[in-house]
Structure formats: C-alpha cells, structure tokens
Design an enzyme around this catalytic site. Structure first.
Site, PDB file in Angstrom:
ATOM      1  N   CYS A  68      -3.861   8.694   8.850  1.00  5.39           N
ATOM      2  CA  CYS A  68      -3.647   8.899   7.404  1.00  5.39           C
ATOM      3  C   CYS A  68      -4.615   9.921   6.803  1.00  5.39           C
ATOM      4  CB  CYS A  68      -3.853   7.607   6.630  1.00  5.39           C
ATOM      5  SG  CYS A  68      -2.914   6.213   7.237  1.00  5.39           S
ATOM      6  N   ASP A  97       3.584   5.419  10.272  1.00  4.65           N
ATOM      7  CA  ASP A  97       2.465   5.790  11.151  1.00  4.65           C
ATOM      8  C   ASP A  97       1.496   4.637  11.443  1.00  4.65           C
ATOM      9  OD1 ASP A  97       1.118   5.875   8.706  1.00  4.65           O
ATOM     10  OD2 ASP A  97       0.229   7.855   9.018  1.00  4.65           O
ATOM     11  N   GLU A 135       0.865  -1.185   0.000  1.00  2.90           N
ATOM     12  CA  GLU A 135       0.000   0.000   0.000  1.00  2.90           C
ATOM     13  C   GLU A 135       0.907   1.243   0.000  1.00  2.90           C
ATOM     14  OE1 GLU A 135      -4.022   0.675  -0.278  1.00  2.90           O
ATOM     15  OE2 GLU A 135      -3.720  -0.915   1.163  1.00  2.90           O
TER      16      GLU A 135
HETATM   17  O1  KQY Z   1      -2.407   4.988   4.508  1.00  3.69           O
HETATM   18  C1  KQY Z   1      -2.169   5.924   3.829  1.00  3.69           C
HETATM   19  N1  KQY Z   1      -1.469   6.882   4.317  1.00  3.69           N
HETATM   20  C2  KQY Z   1      -2.616   6.069   2.435  1.00  3.69           C
HETATM   21  C3  KQY Z   1      -3.164   4.860   1.859  1.00  3.69           C
HETATM   22  C4  KQY Z   1      -3.633   5.101   0.466  1.00  3.69           C
HETATM   23  C5  KQY Z   1      -4.537   4.054   0.018  1.00  3.69           C
HETATM   24  C6  KQY Z   1      -5.086   4.327  -1.337  1.00  3.69           C
HETATM   25  N2  KQY Z   1      -5.989   3.335  -1.690  1.00  3.69           N
END
Ligand code: KQY
Length: 364
Positions: free
Chosen positions: A356, A219, A213
């Site tokens: 996130c 984090d 991912e």
């Molecule tokens: O976890 C994140 N900081 C971003 C994840 C993005 C996933 C997009 N499908």
C-alpha cells in the site's frame, strides 16, 4: 514536457506490466499525519526507513515528503534514497500515485485515477484529499511521463492486480462500493479497467478483508506470482476474521480462466495467527473528518501485502507465530527471488502495509 493524453492506453497500445516485470524505481510517501500515525508518525517513519532500505537493494527508491518533514526525512533515510518535496495528505502512494503503463517501444506513461480517500463523503477515511489527488500528476511531471486522466472514474492502485498479459483481479466489495463509482454499472466499470489498463479479462473476487478501511482492496487478499499463477490468503481456522474472505477468494480464483485461456494455479499463503491490534492510540490525534483509530482495534495485517521488486520480495512481518511460515511459503512460490522480511506492524496500525505504501515505475 509531460502532457495529458486524451485517449486511452488500450487505444494507444500501452499496457500495465505485472509487478514481476523489470522496474525502474519505487515511489513512496513519508508518513507524518498525526491523526493517522501514532506519536506524530515517529514509529511509522522508522518502519518506512527499514522498508525503503530493503527495497533499495533491488531498485532505486524516491520518497515524496511534505515541506515540513523534508529535512527530517532526508536525515533519517539512507543516501541512496532520493528525497523530493511532494505535498500529500498521507502516505498511500499505491492508491494516489499513478499506475504506469508501457508499450513495445519502451515508452512509459501514467494513468492518473480519480482519488477520493477510499470512498469520498460516503465512507472515505479523511477529508480533504486534494493534495493526494495531485500526487500522480506530480510523479509524472518529475519523471517527464505523459499521462491519462480518468475524470469521473475513481480507483486506487491497491484495488487491483494485473498479470501484464490482459488479466486483472479485483474485488466486488471495493469496486462496487457506494463511495467509488455509484453512477457506473459493473460492466461500465469493467470497460474503464479494460480501456485504461489494456485488458481482456476481469476476475472478480467477492470480498476483501478490510471493509471499513479500503472497502476490501485485493492487495491484502490475492496477487499474481507470474502469468497463470496467483497467490491467495488461506487459513483453515474458521474463527479467523479473514476465513470467509479467503475461502471465497480461493474458490473464485480456482474457477477462473485468464485472458490467455489458462486455468490459474492458486498458491495458498498464510495469514497471521493472531490479529495485530492497534497500540498507542492515545498518541493519535482525534480530528473530525478522519476515521478514528482506537486502542486495541484490529489492524489489517496481511503477509500478502508484499512488494515484488526486481528479484526481491519485501514481505511484511508482524512478530507473529506465522511470520516464518509466510517467509517459507514466499521462498517456495518465488524460488528465484530473495525474500526479505521487514517488521511492519506500525504500517498496519496506520491501515495498510508494504504494498500500500509503494508504487513501482516499470522500466521502459
Ligand atoms: O491500505 C491502503 N491501501 C490504504 C489504507 C489507508 C488508511 C488510512 N488510514
């Protein structure tokens, strides 16, 4: 007028504060992308509303929303959440938003990292990402905050945590990944971090828990609780998918010394007992250029992806046997904070969690 500044925060005596320092507001972006969120984003939108409401108890929230969803978002969100039209490709403002820096005179500036959807054409998660790339600049314009642009240096806010006193933690899996800055050596990457966040010490953890991912954002794995103290995911279940990464992170943090010469105190933090798996994937559009999300596929779900906000901890909850344990551990690690658990599986199905989808703007 918000200007671009052609030097670095370090040269100008600006530093990024720890997340536990006072915050002015929290930024979020509204989910709607039908090739990432199931059922046109409707279940995710409800989760975002719950999260925004919880955060609002501790700091004002501003929600950026694409044009077509403005009226719906305004209608769903409580009046105390400010809603502004802001085009974006998806809702991960931790990563596409600015990292704010402050100085001793109470001035605030933004750092606008290059953003390439977690790996660009090598292993990025969607294409294009041009509207995300503009989010940091738009936030700085709205707030009338000057900004630095790191042209030629890709980074996301979820890829690092700082203690506000010269130390940063990150992972090699992410920052040394092929899709970020393959033209830079590890020490050149360290120099960018030091210059743009005003740091002396970078602590490298080997791995994150989501190689496919974000290539292992820190984090989900570890964060600072206060200067000199970190929280790290932990499980003794050798079959748990996060076991290896947790072991390595705990070891690296236990051996580390921070910028002030302190050996870190490392708090262990629970992981969900059972994996959260994607539900309702038949309600997710298939679009070429976007990584498909499959029914039953393991979603990344970490309690550690919490937000620290002005005396509050907004903690992911998954309906898992360990939800209560994570709440109790958070209360023990942050005795002076109010810990608020919010069900957030729908955010996990989309690929991240509460940290996130939020970005703090510190008080000047
Ligand atoms: O976890 C994140 N900081 C971003 C994840 C993005 C996933 C997009 N499908």
């Amino acid at each position: 007028m918000a200007k671009r500044i052609n030097s670095t925060p370090k040269a100008d005596n600006f530093r990024m504060p720890g997340e536990y320092e006072p915050q002015e507001k929290i930024w979020m972006l509204w989910p709607e992308r039908p090739d990432n969120w199931r059922d046109g984003g409707k279940p995710a939108q409800k989760a975002f509303v719950r999260i925004a409401e919880a955060i609002s108890r501790f700091a004002p929230v501003t929600m950026g929303v694409n044009r077509g969803q403005f009226a719906n978002a305004r209608n769903m969100l409580p009046a105390e959440v400010r809603v502004v039209e802001m085009s974006n490709d998806d809702s991960w403002i931790r990563d596409c938003g600015p990292s704010f820096v402050v100085n001793d005179k109470g001035e605030v500036r933004g750092v606008d990292w290059d953003f390439n959807a977690w790996g660009g054409l090598v292993d990025g998660l969607y294409f294009p990402w041009d509207q995300d790339e503009l989010v940091a600049r738009k936030v700085c314009e709205i707030e009338n905050v000057d900004s630095y642009k790191t042209s030629g240096f890709v980074l996301e806010g979820g890829a690092f945590h700082v203690d506000g006193e010269g130390t940063l933690i990150t992972t090699e899996m992410c920052l040394l990944s092929e899709g970020r800055n393959p033209h830079l050596t590890k020490s050149e990457i360290e120099q960018y971090l030091k210059d743009y966040l005003n740091l002396e010490t970078i602590i490298w953890l080997p791995d994150g828990i989501d190689p496919d991912e974000t290539n292992g954002h820190v984090d989900d794995v570890a964060c600072f609780a206060r200067p000199g103290e970190v929280v790290c995911i932990w499980t003794e279940d050798t079959a748990h998918p996060y076991y290896e990464a947790a072991q390595k992170a705990y070891k690296a943090l236990s051996e580390a010394v921070d910028a002030k010469g302190r050996k870190l105190k490392v708090h262990k933090f629970a992981v969900p007992k059972k994996m959260v798996c994607i539900k309702g994937a038949d309600g997710i559009d298939y679009v070429e250029g976007t990584i498909p999300r499959e029914e039953g596929e393991m979603a990344i779900a970490s309690y550690l992806n919490f937000l620290i906000v002005n005396g509050g901890i907004i903690l992911p909850q998954f309906g898992d046997e360990n939800d209560e344990l994570a709440m109790e551990q958070a209360k023990a690690i942050f005795p002076d904070y109010e810990v608020v658990g919010v069900r957030s599986e729908e955010v996990a199905y989309g690929g991240g969690n509460i940290h996130c989808i939020t970005q703090q703007q510190p008080k000047g």
